[in-house]
Scaffold this motif. Structure first.
Motif, PDB file in Angstrom:
ATOM      1  N   ASN A 138      14.107  37.505  19.271  1.00  0.00           N
ATOM      2  CA  ASN A 138      15.475  37.120  19.645  1.00  0.00           C
ATOM      3  C   ASN A 138      16.047  38.004  20.747  1.00  0.00           C
ATOM      4  OD1 ASN A 138      15.136  35.334  17.532  1.00  0.00           O
ATOM      5  ND2 ASN A 138      16.486  36.408  16.127  1.00  0.00           N
ATOM      6  N   GLY A 139      15.198  38.383  21.702  1.00  0.00           N
ATOM      7  CA  GLY A 139      15.674  39.194  22.811  1.00  0.00           C
ATOM      8  C   GLY A 139      16.711  38.449  23.647  1.00  0.00           C
ATOM      9  N   LEU A 140      17.848  39.093  23.875  1.00  0.00           N
ATOM     10  CA  LEU A 140      18.958  38.445  24.579  1.00  0.00           C
ATOM     11  C   LEU A 140      19.600  39.433  25.537  1.00  0.00           C
ATOM     12  CD1 LEU A 140      20.941  36.048  24.933  1.00  0.00           C
ATOM     13  CD2 LEU A 140      22.272  37.009  23.032  1.00  0.00           C
ATOM     14  N   LEU A 141      19.745  39.025  26.792  1.00  0.00           N
ATOM     15  CA  LEU A 141      20.424  39.841  27.791  1.00  0.00           C
ATOM     16  C   LEU A 141      21.921  39.718  27.588  1.00  0.00           C
ATOM     17  CD1 LEU A 141      20.008  41.608  30.326  1.00  0.00           C
ATOM     18  CD2 LEU A 141      20.139  39.517  31.692  1.00  0.00           C
ATOM     19  N   GLY A 142      22.615  40.866  27.493  1.00  0.00           N
ATOM     20  CA  GLY A 142      24.036  40.872  27.181  1.00  0.00           C
ATOM     21  C   GLY A 142      24.921  40.670  28.390  1.00  0.00           C
ATOM     22  N   ASP A 143      26.218  40.950  28.207  1.00  0.00           N
ATOM     23  CA  ASP A 143      27.204  40.788  29.266  1.00  0.00           C
ATOM     24  C   ASP A 143      26.849  41.665  30.459  1.00  0.00           C
ATOM     25  OD1 ASP A 143      28.509  39.148  27.506  1.00  0.00           O
ATOM     26  OD2 ASP A 143      29.984  40.645  26.901  1.00  0.00           O
ATOM     27  N   LEU A 144      27.148  41.164  31.647  1.00  0.00           N
ATOM     28  CA  LEU A 144      26.821  41.882  32.874  1.00  0.00           C
ATOM     29  C   LEU A 144      28.058  41.953  33.754  1.00  0.00           C
ATOM     30  CD1 LEU A 144      24.693  43.181  34.731  1.00  0.00           C
ATOM     31  CD2 LEU A 144      24.152  40.886  35.590  1.00  0.00           C
ATOM     32  N   GLU A 145      28.457  43.168  34.096  1.00  0.00           N
ATOM     33  CA  GLU A 145      29.606  43.384  34.979  1.00  0.00           C
ATOM     34  C   GLU A 145      29.156  44.236  36.157  1.00  0.00           C
ATOM     35  OE1 GLU A 145      34.090  45.393  35.010  1.00  0.00           O
ATOM     36  OE2 GLU A 145      33.079  44.963  33.113  1.00  0.00           O
ATOM     37  N   ILE A 146      29.336  43.701  37.357  1.00  0.00           N
ATOM     38  CA  ILE A 146      28.914  44.389  38.568  1.00  0.00           C
ATOM     39  C   ILE A 146      30.155  44.774  39.364  1.00  0.00           C
ATOM     40  CG2 ILE A 146      27.574  44.214  40.697  1.00  0.00           C
ATOM     41  CD1 ILE A 146      25.840  42.137  39.299  1.00  0.00           C
ATOM     42  N   GLY A 147      30.312  46.053  39.631  1.00  0.00           N
ATOM     43  CA  GLY A 147      31.466  46.542  40.366  1.00  0.00           C
ATOM     44  C   GLY A 147      31.125  47.806  41.113  1.00  0.00           C
ATOM     45  N   SER A 148      32.066  48.753  41.106  1.00  0.00           N
ATOM     46  CA  SER A 148      31.881  49.997  41.853  1.00  0.00           C
ATOM     47  C   SER A 148      31.134  51.056  41.069  1.00  0.00           C
ATOM     48  CB  SER A 148      33.250  50.557  42.270  1.00  0.00           C
ATOM     49  OG  SER A 148      34.052  50.820  41.119  1.00  0.00           O
ATOM     50  N   GLU A 149      30.943  50.838  39.765  1.00  0.00           N
ATOM     51  CA  GLU A 149      30.279  51.829  38.918  1.00  0.00           C
ATOM     52  C   GLU A 149      28.823  51.439  38.676  1.00  0.00           C
ATOM     53  OE1 GLU A 149      32.556  52.139  35.383  1.00  0.00           O
ATOM     54  OE2 GLU A 149      34.284  53.070  36.369  1.00  0.00           O
ATOM     55  N   ALA A 150      28.072  52.393  38.121  1.00  0.00           N
ATOM     56  CA  ALA A 150      26.668  52.145  37.806  1.00  0.00           C
ATOM     57  C   ALA A 150      26.541  50.987  36.828  1.00  0.00           C
ATOM     58  CB  ALA A 150      26.031  53.397  37.226  1.00  0.00           C
ATOM     59  N   VAL A 151      25.513  50.173  37.017  1.00  0.00           N
ATOM     60  CA  VAL A 151      25.317  48.978  36.197  1.00  0.00           C
ATOM     61  C   VAL A 151      24.245  49.255  35.145  1.00  0.00           C
ATOM     62  CG1 VAL A 151      24.619  46.554  36.187  1.00  0.00           C
ATOM     63  CG2 VAL A 151      26.005  47.449  38.068  1.00  0.00           C
ATOM     64  N   THR A 152      24.569  48.943  33.905  1.00  0.00           N
ATOM     65  CA  THR A 152      23.621  49.063  32.803  1.00  0.00           C
ATOM     66  C   THR A 152      23.431  47.691  32.175  1.00  0.00           C
ATOM     67  OG1 THR A 152      24.333  51.332  32.329  1.00  0.00           O
ATOM     68  CG2 THR A 152      23.123  50.180  30.603  1.00  0.00           C
ATOM     69  N   LEU A 153      22.169  47.311  31.978  1.00  0.00           N
ATOM     70  CA  LEU A 153      21.863  46.060  31.301  1.00  0.00           C
ATOM     71  C   LEU A 153      21.636  46.341  29.814  1.00  0.00           C
ATOM     72  CD1 LEU A 153      19.312  44.387  33.753  1.00  0.00           C
ATOM     73  CD2 LEU A 153      21.786  44.128  33.695  1.00  0.00           C
ATOM     74  N   GLN A 154      22.184  45.494  28.957  1.00  0.00           N
ATOM     75  CA  GLN A 154      21.963  45.631  27.516  1.00  0.00           C
ATOM     76  C   GLN A 154      21.168  44.442  27.007  1.00  0.00           C
ATOM     77  OE1 GLN A 154      24.932  45.123  24.060  1.00  0.00           O
ATOM     78  NE2 GLN A 154      24.787  47.344  24.271  1.00  0.00           N
ATOM     79  N   ILE A 155      20.102  44.743  26.297  1.00  0.00           N
ATOM     80  CA  ILE A 155      19.282  43.717  25.658  1.00  0.00           C
ATOM     81  C   ILE A 155      19.347  43.935  24.158  1.00  0.00           C
ATOM     82  CG2 ILE A 155      16.969  42.760  25.361  1.00  0.00           C
ATOM     83  CD1 ILE A 155      17.755  44.656  28.515  1.00  0.00           C
ATOM     84  N   THR A 156      19.650  42.894  23.412  1.00  0.00           N
ATOM     85  CA  THR A 156      19.686  42.975  21.956  1.00  0.00           C
ATOM     86  C   THR A 156      18.512  42.207  21.366  1.00  0.00           C
ATOM     87  OG1 THR A 156      21.150  41.040  21.826  1.00  0.00           O
ATOM     88  CG2 THR A 156      22.195  43.214  21.904  1.00  0.00           C
ATOM     89  N   GLY A 157      18.165  42.545  20.149  1.00  0.00           N
ATOM     90  CA  GLY A 157      17.079  41.883  19.445  1.00  0.00           C
ATOM     91  C   GLY A 157      17.075  42.325  17.995  1.00  0.00           C
TER      92      GLY A 157
END
Length: 225
Positions: free
Chosen positions: A148-167
């Motif tokens: 059940n791997g799922l890519l979470g919310d994604l916000e791209i702006g002026s700060e560092a971007v972190t991707l969250q994957i849940t499972g």
């Protein structure tokens, strides 16, 4: 008996699994990386039903605490690397290929509940003397079947971007002793696979090893047969 302290997470490896939880051999079925912020392994359990016998006068005649049922771990993996290969193994969604056939991106389509991956994590040990001939010590975590791997919310702006994957973890897979050398098999430190497989109802294994983790890569890594 040693008293290891976890210093910090070091390296992680994910391995593609089939629908029965078998590691799939092949050149494009593994990925090793160290550009991650954290891995949370949250208990998922049911508290069970408490049983209480209370008399008319209010006195409790008998009481039994409900027995919790452990369902597994809910994972939250935070990564910095926007790697198409990594996201593809974690979520089961397809990669986008460039003109030369190399992965350049990924599609977000659906939750692939019929796919999965095995996850291994090496964390450095603090303050422990190494055995003779060893180059270091690590706490090794194995979650042999995550689905059940799922890519979470994604916000791209002026700060560092972190991707969250849940499972979430599952039991009953076929990791066995694994396709990799992850622990010493003799007094000289010869690397080998797990000495014993996980039992069918287990979600995680943790132990100290002097076998170094694999080197991080920005490409798929092969999974041996």
């Amino acid at each position: 008996m040693s008293c290891p302290l976890i210093a910090n997470a070091d390296v992680m490896r994910v391995t593609r699994l089939d629908q029965c939880g078998n590691p799939i051999p092949g050149d494009d079925n593994g990925y090793v990386f160290d550009c991650f912020a954290s891995l949370a392994m949250n208990n998922n359990s049911d508290d069970g039903e408490d049983i209480e016998y209370k008399a008319a006068n209010g006195r409790v005649c008998g009481y039994k605490k409900g027995c919790p049922t452990f369902r597994g771990f809910d994972l939250e993996l935070n990564v910095f690397s926007v790697s198409p290969e990594l996201i593809e193994i974690l979520t089961g969604n397809p990669v986008v290929l460039g003109y030369d056939g190399a992965p350049i991106g990924f599609d977000t389509c659906s939750v692939k509940c019929d796919t999965g991956f095995g996850l291994e994590l090496w964390a450095e040990v603090l303050g422990e003397a190494c055995a003779e001939g060893a180059t270091g010590q690590w706490i090794y975590f194995l979650l042999p079947w995550v689905s059940n791997g799922l890519l979470g919310d994604l916000e791209i702006g002026s700060e560092a971007v972190t991707l969250q994957i849940t499972g979430s973890t599952k039991t009953g897979g076929n990791w066995g002793v694994g396709p990799y050398d992850v622990m010493p098999t003799d007094a000289t430190g010869t690397p080998g696979p797990l000495l014993t497989p996980l039992e069918a109802n287990c979600h995680r294994r943790t132990f100290i090893t002097t076998t170094p983790p694999p080197a991080p890569s920005c490409d798929y890594v092969p999974v041996p047969a």
